[in-house]
Design an enzyme around this catalytic site. Structure first.
Site, PDB file in Angstrom:
ATOM      1  N   GLY A 220      -8.152   5.615  -2.801  1.00  9.97           N
ATOM      2  CA  GLY A 220      -9.170   6.373  -3.507  1.00  9.97           C
ATOM      3  C   GLY A 220      -9.333   5.900  -4.933  1.00  9.97           C
TER       4      GLY A 220
ATOM      5  N   LYS B 180       0.892  -1.163   0.000  1.00 14.59           N
ATOM      6  CA  LYS B 180       0.000   0.000   0.000  1.00 14.59           C
ATOM      7  C   LYS B 180       0.928   1.210   0.000  1.00 14.59           C
ATOM      8  CE  LYS B 180      -4.129   2.042   0.948  1.00 14.59           C
ATOM      9  NZ  LYS B 180      -5.443   1.803   0.328  1.00 14.59           N
TER      10      LYS B 180
END
Length: 249
Positions: free
Chosen positions: A117, A39
């Site tokens: 997002g 991530k």
């Protein structure tokens, strides 16, 4: 260095990127592939927090990547990296992402990356998630809602990726909530007809319980994950990602 991986992105927040990324990593791990998860930018909670996206990915997938090594940047507020830079000393730097990704690639045959997002979420002034996808060289797996609004969101997402020549491996529609609507019955067919050449792999039904019901989610998602890798595991779709460039601020 062999560069192989996928970049799981989405049409928005809350569409199920973390669950789909975890499922892809578990699929590869179960077939003998040494997989790492990543991530690059995490906001809202520290990486080591058990509720963070990367901690959830590690736990659900079974990958052994330490959370601290899987995140290049983190910020305690749930805002975009660019927004964070306006109110704090946080600064996104693609070179740091490149270094973190290279460390993971040295230890793993493939890396499953989850973005944050949507593809136009700003990382820095003039730098967006779609640029990060392009820089990794990994094809994008787009997670989209199954219901009303997904046509606009999915078409815009794929168009944004196409504009920077970021490869798209396919789209997975996920019933992220239990709310069904009339559009769900036709969205899959419509997207397949409008996304010329971009595979739309199907709909994952709503699974209550989220991460707590991951085994059930994994079984429901499995046919669509297999479709991503046909005809061969780690096919040319995810091989040969280029050297990540040092862009950003």
């Amino acid at each position: 260095m062999t560069r192989a991986g996928v970049f799981v992105t989405g049409t928005d927040t809350g569409v199920g990127k973390t669950l789909v990324a975890s499922a892809i990593a578990r699929f590869l791990l179960g077939r003998g592939v040494n997989v790492g998860v990543m991530k690059p930018v995490l906001t809202g909670v520290p990486p080591e927090d058990p509720t963070s996206d990367i901690s959830v990915m590690i736990r659900l997938s079974g990958c052994a990547t330490p959370a601290g090594l899987a995140v290049a940047f983190s910020h305690d507020q749930p805002v975009s990296p660019y927004s964070a830079s306006l109110v704090s000393d946080f600064r996104f730097n693609a070179a740091a992402v490149a270094a973190a990704l290279e460390r993971l690639q040295e230890a793993h045959e493939a890396v499953v990356v989850e973005g944050l997002g949507g593809v136009m979420a700003p990382l820095a002034r003039g730098v967006f998630v779609r640029d990060l996808i392009k820089m990794t060289g990994f094809p994008a797996v787009v997670v989209a809602r199954a219901g009303l609004g997904t046509l606009n969101h999915t078409l815009l997402t794929v168009e944004a990726l196409n504009k920077v020549s970021a490869p798209v491996a396919g789209v997975i529609l996920n019933s992220a909530t239990g709310a069904a609507d009339a559009s769900t019955a036709t969205n899959l067919e419509v997207l397949r007809s409008l996304l010329n050449g971009t595979p739309v792999h199907g709909i994952v039904p709503f699974i209550s319980g989220g991460a707590e019901s991951f085994d059930e989610f994994y079984r429901a998602c499995l046919p669509h994950i297999k479709a991503l890798f046909e005809p061969d595991l780690l096919s040319e779709k995810i091989k040969g990602g280029g050297q990540i460039e040092s862009r950003g601020k």
